[in-house]
Scaffold this motif. Sequence first.
Motif, PDB file in Angstrom:
ATOM      1  N   TYR A  49       0.890  -1.245   0.053  1.00  0.00           N
ATOM      2  CA  TYR A  49       0.091  -0.160  -0.041  1.00  0.00           C
ATOM      3  C   TYR A  49       0.813   1.226  -0.107  1.00  0.00           C
ATOM      4  CZ  TYR A  49      -2.855   3.683   2.084  1.00  0.00           C
ATOM      5  OH  TYR A  49      -3.364   5.062   2.239  1.00  0.00           O
ATOM      6  N   CYS A  50       1.879   1.170   1.005  1.00  0.00           N
ATOM      7  CA  CYS A  50       2.861   2.435   0.878  1.00  0.00           C
ATOM      8  C   CYS A  50       3.371   2.732  -0.327  1.00  0.00           C
ATOM      9  CB  CYS A  50       3.735   2.396   1.920  1.00  0.00           C
ATOM     10  SG  CYS A  50       2.982   2.383   3.726  1.00  0.00           S
ATOM     11  N   LEU A  70      -5.218   9.115   2.619  1.00  0.00           N
ATOM     12  CA  LEU A  70      -4.640   7.848   2.122  1.00  0.00           C
ATOM     13  C   LEU A  70      -3.234   8.243   1.975  1.00  0.00           C
ATOM     14  CD1 LEU A  70      -7.664   6.441   0.080  1.00  0.00           C
ATOM     15  CD2 LEU A  70      -6.820   5.755   2.680  1.00  0.00           C
ATOM     16  N   ALA A  91       0.549   6.952   3.977  1.00  0.00           N
ATOM     17  CA  ALA A  91       1.492   6.290   3.356  1.00  0.00           C
ATOM     18  C   ALA A  91       2.908   6.908   3.850  1.00  0.00           C
ATOM     19  CB  ALA A  91       1.494   5.999   1.838  1.00  0.00           C
TER      20      ALA A  91
END
Length: 225
Positions: free
Chosen positions: A56-57, A104, A108
């Motif tokens: 995700y990051c 979001l 991250a």
Amino acid sequence: MDYALIIRNWPLFAQGLVVTVSIVGLSLALGAALAIPLALVQAYRVPFMGRVAGLYCYAIRGTPLLVQLYVLYYGLAQFASIRASVFWLLLGNAYCCAVLGFTLNSAAYVAEIYRGVLVSLDKGEIEAASAYGMTRPQVIRLIALPQAFRLSLPAYSNEVIFLLHASVIASTITIVDILGAGRKLNATYYVVYEGFLTAAFLYLAIVIFITLVFRKAERKFLAFR
């Protein structure tokens, strides 16, 4: 420069200032809260969850924020199932969509800051706490996280300023933030500099305030260094 024009339209910039500060403030708060579990599962290599968090990051940090915001606001609106779902209450609102997108994205970056600090903590402190009888959750809550928060202040201040600067793209999805107010002023009165220079001054003032706040925090919480 028509300073009288700027003064007459100051309420427009004041409204844009409130919108910008609220969007950035909410996004930073929610992003920091989301970043903590993302950082922990990566730093302590939790099976499966650590890999998902890392992916995700990597995906968020590897794509432009403008593209992410466009996908959320314009892209998802193309699906009838999304428009008919409860999620449309959030995704159909430009302000909420901007907060979600910035949250979001910030999560991250902040997660990587926390993760880097967590893996670099003095192992002796962790071992001493464990030897004292603390459980792993207690070590994380009472030793690791407080240390990570303090040591990440310099890097986190850069993230705050980065997100403030990046927030200008909120004006591309119909939000009248500081830059949106400047654009509206220029378009209404057919001027070039007044709106943008006023917006630049406001962003500069906010950055100076943020810098002073973090310097004071660093002197207080990093005095031991």
